[in-house]
Design a protein around this motif. Structure first.
Motif, PDB file in Angstrom:
ATOM      1  N   PHE A  66       0.838  -1.193   0.000  1.00 58.18           N
ATOM      2  CA  PHE A  66       0.000   0.000   0.000  1.00 58.18           C
ATOM      3  C   PHE A  66       0.875   1.245   0.000  1.00 58.18           C
ATOM      4  O   PHE A  66       2.031   1.216   0.414  1.00 58.18           O
ATOM      5  CB  PHE A  66      -0.919   0.009   1.228  1.00 58.18           C
ATOM      6  N   GLU A  71      -4.403   4.049   2.978  1.00 56.70           N
ATOM      7  CA  GLU A  71      -4.853   3.181   1.900  1.00 56.70           C
ATOM      8  C   GLU A  71      -5.101   1.760   2.403  1.00 56.70           C
ATOM      9  O   GLU A  71      -6.075   1.105   2.014  1.00 56.70           O
ATOM     10  CB  GLU A  71      -3.832   3.159   0.760  1.00 56.70           C
ATOM     11  N   MET A  72      -4.230   1.275   3.297  1.00 51.98           N
ATOM     12  CA  MET A  72      -4.440  -0.046   3.876  1.00 51.98           C
ATOM     13  C   MET A  72      -5.734  -0.069   4.691  1.00 51.98           C
ATOM     14  O   MET A  72      -6.519  -1.016   4.625  1.00 51.98           O
ATOM     15  CB  MET A  72      -3.264  -0.443   4.774  1.00 51.98           C
TER      16      MET A  72
END
Length: 289
Positions: A66, A71-72
């Motif tokens: 990521f 984003e993760m």
């Protein structure tokens, strides 16, 4: 790598687990065992919970491929929201909702959902969906469980515009297919489905498309079970503040759909409402004071 693309984050973690450092394994194990809680934790909170640092959590996200922790987290949330039970939602709500000001907390949450929907809106896809609906010989509408409410909202207004609208009741898959037995080419199915996705929505869309019906999906992701059976996909963000689904953004999208269709059928609507106003006045439907 987002909720609309790539391998599910849990699968990536399982694959990479043997090569993680000690600190990374602590994070990975916690996520695998408590993904429903981890997906809504900040990097700092996750680090504190497993006994490591915030920077280790950030590096863990990078190790997974990521661009960063946000984003993760987004990918984890997309994975999580399709699997949460009502009881798990209640538990998560304790951490997500500001108990000192529940009203403002939930309103802000819904505002963010509408903003995210607006930012990701595909105007071209929306316009194509409108054209297909306006040109349809018959318009079928379906939504299961909580998605039944926005489906009925859409049905109410489309019936004021068209005389070819069929609301498909959720009465089991065989009953649904029976209601659509005459559906075919030239018809449109507007199918609505948000997490937790109901199997009946995807099955209804699959059945309709196999019969030549054009399927307009209103859902939250191009990876939703419904999307794979759709000709047109209209996306709206949906999340939960508690055990209840937040369908404010989907309803806003549906409202835009109704307005766009109404503008295409302006003359017909004027004629219908002229007649309705006479009936409403005669029956004293509204308070005129």
């Amino acid at each position: 790598m987002t909720d609309d693309h790539g391998i599910p984050p849990i699968d990536i973690i399982k694959e990479k687990l043997p090569g993680f450092s000690k600190g990374q394994k602590l994070i990975a194990t916690f996520i695998l065992e408590h993904y429903e809680k981890a997906s809504y934790m900040t990097a700092q909170k996750l680090g504190e919970t497993v006994g490591t640092s915030e920077s280790t959590v950030v590096r863990f996200a990078l190790e997974l491929g990521f661009e960063g922790y946000p984003e993760m987290q987004k990918s984890l949330q997309a994975y999580t929201k399709t699997r949460l039970t009502a009881l798990q939602r209640l538990e998560i709500a304790d951490d997500r909702v500001d108990k000192s000001n529940i009203l403002q907390s939930v309103l802000n949450h819904d505002i963010n959902q509408i903003r995210a929907t607006s930012d990701a809106a595909d105007s071209a896809e929306f316009a194509l969906a409108v054209e297909q609906i306006v040109a349809a010989e018959k318009i079928y509408i379906f939504g299961a469980m909580s998605s039944n409410m926005p489906a009925r909202f859409l049905d109410y207004y489309l019936r004021l515009i068209f005389d070819n609208v069929v609301f498909v009741d959720e009465v089991g898959v065989s009953g649904i297919k029976q209601q659509m037995i005459r559906a075919g080419e030239g018809d449109v199915l507007i199918c609505i489905s948000f997490p937790r996705y109901c199997n009946s929505a995807a099955e209804t869309a699959r059945f309709a498309k196999a019969r030549g019906v054009s399927v307009v999906a209103i859902t939250d992701s191009k990876n939703s079970p419904l999307a794979s059976h759709a000709n047109r996909i209209l996306l709206a963000k949906s999340d939960m503040a508690s055990f209840a689904d937040s369908l404010v953004a989907p309803l806003s999208l549906i409202n835009a759909l109704i307005v766009a269709i109404g503008m295409k059928k302006r003359i017909e609507i004027e004629q219908v409402f002229a007649k309705l106003e006479k009936i409403w006045n005669q029956e004293n439907v509204y308070d005129g004071k």
